[in-house]
Design a protein around this motif. Sequence first.
Motif, PDB file in Angstrom:
ATOM      1  N   TRP A 137      -5.950  -1.723  -1.754  1.00 56.08           N
ATOM      2  CA  TRP A 137      -6.879  -2.323  -0.814  1.00 56.08           C
ATOM      3  C   TRP A 137      -7.075  -1.531   0.468  1.00 56.08           C
ATOM      4  CZ3 TRP A 137      -8.695  -5.852  -3.895  1.00 56.08           C
ATOM      5  CH2 TRP A 137      -7.833  -6.471  -4.799  1.00 56.08           C
ATOM      6  N   ARG A 138      -6.081  -0.774   0.892  1.00 54.34           N
ATOM      7  CA  ARG A 138      -6.234  -0.090   2.168  1.00 54.34           C
ATOM      8  C   ARG A 138      -5.505   1.249   2.190  1.00 54.34           C
ATOM      9  NH1 ARG A 138      -2.533  -3.021   6.812  1.00 54.34           N
ATOM     10  NH2 ARG A 138      -0.497  -2.744   5.795  1.00 54.34           N
ATOM     11  N   CYS A 181      -3.815   1.813   9.830  1.00 54.78           N
ATOM     12  CA  CYS A 181      -4.200   1.328   8.499  1.00 54.78           C
ATOM     13  C   CYS A 181      -5.584   0.686   8.550  1.00 54.78           C
ATOM     14  CB  CYS A 181      -3.192   0.309   7.983  1.00 54.78           C
ATOM     15  SG  CYS A 181      -1.526   0.979   7.733  1.00 54.78           S
ATOM     16  N   THR A 182      -6.412   1.012   7.587  1.00 55.76           N
ATOM     17  CA  THR A 182      -7.751   0.429   7.478  1.00 55.76           C
ATOM     18  C   THR A 182      -8.017   0.057   6.034  1.00 55.76           C
ATOM     19  OG1 THR A 182      -8.705   2.640   7.212  1.00 55.76           O
ATOM     20  CG2 THR A 182      -8.711   1.696   9.428  1.00 55.76           C
ATOM     21  N   TYR A 183      -8.696  -1.064   5.830  1.00 56.00           N
ATOM     22  CA  TYR A 183      -9.078  -1.462   4.483  1.00 56.00           C
ATOM     23  C   TYR A 183     -10.189  -0.564   3.976  1.00 56.00           C
ATOM     24  CZ  TYR A 183      -6.190  -5.616   4.799  1.00 56.00           C
ATOM     25  OH  TYR A 183      -5.121  -6.464   4.918  1.00 56.00           O
ATOM     26  N   THR A 201     -14.665  -4.045   2.573  1.00 56.65           N
ATOM     27  CA  THR A 201     -15.012  -4.648   3.860  1.00 56.65           C
ATOM     28  C   THR A 201     -16.386  -4.152   4.284  1.00 56.65           C
ATOM     29  OG1 THR A 201     -13.829  -2.844   4.970  1.00 56.65           O
ATOM     30  CG2 THR A 201     -12.642  -4.914   4.638  1.00 56.65           C
ATOM     31  N   ASP A 240       0.819  -1.222   0.000  1.00 52.13           N
ATOM     32  CA  ASP A 240       0.000   0.000   0.000  1.00 52.13           C
ATOM     33  C   ASP A 240       0.849   1.267   0.000  1.00 52.13           C
ATOM     34  OD1 ASP A 240      -0.316  -1.693   2.718  1.00 52.13           O
ATOM     35  OD2 ASP A 240       0.318   0.330   3.184  1.00 52.13           O
TER      36      ASP A 240
END
Length: 226
Positions: A52-53, A82-84, A89, A28
């Motif tokens: 993706w995140r 970090c978060t998707y 999700t 990422d």
Amino acid sequence: MNKRTKVKITFFVLLVGMASMFTAVVTDHWAVLSPQVTQMNTTCEAAHFGLWRLCKKAIYISAVNYNGKGCGPISLPGVENCTYFKHFTPGEEAEIFEVKTQKEYNISAAAIAIFSLAFMIFGTLCLLCSFKKGNDYVLKPAGMFFAFAGLCAIVSVEVMRQSVKRMIESEETEWIDYSYGWSFACACAGFCFLFLSGLTLLILSMPRMPQNPWESCMDAEPEPEQ
């Protein structure tokens, strides 16, 4: 250098390209974004993201490490979260970019990158089959699969580039400065290795051209007697 040796060398180059593309997809650091810094000796929040995140990093900015552009550099120490992406999700309430078109851009870039991985898998299977004696005809589909994988890689790169550009130009976001990270560079390298190696396999799969006009005449079938 015979044909089989050339194919093996191309295969090793393809391994580098596939490793580069796979690294780009799973990491990422495609782009680094930073907001405007209004005062020194305070904490600002930079971000880097991939397919993706999104990762946000709280960085303490002092007059010593201020680069004059924005929050960062991202390599400075700080607390990272970090978060998707929310669209990958369902049910997760993590914040993502406030641009309405960001979801479409991100999904498109990720989907095209997955197609690139799929083409790489098909190409690898065909190339491994070609190593068996008498299966040289499989080189042509292998070359096509790897060339398509490279094209998908560069399309994914361009979609991501347009995404970053729109976020920076939008008045709905706080980002004012950006740079492309090493994941972005890996995707570009993957395109070069995959596409050029795919073309090489296509060239190697073509019938050998005659060295001189007499060679083609000698290979011709004899005329039937009358």
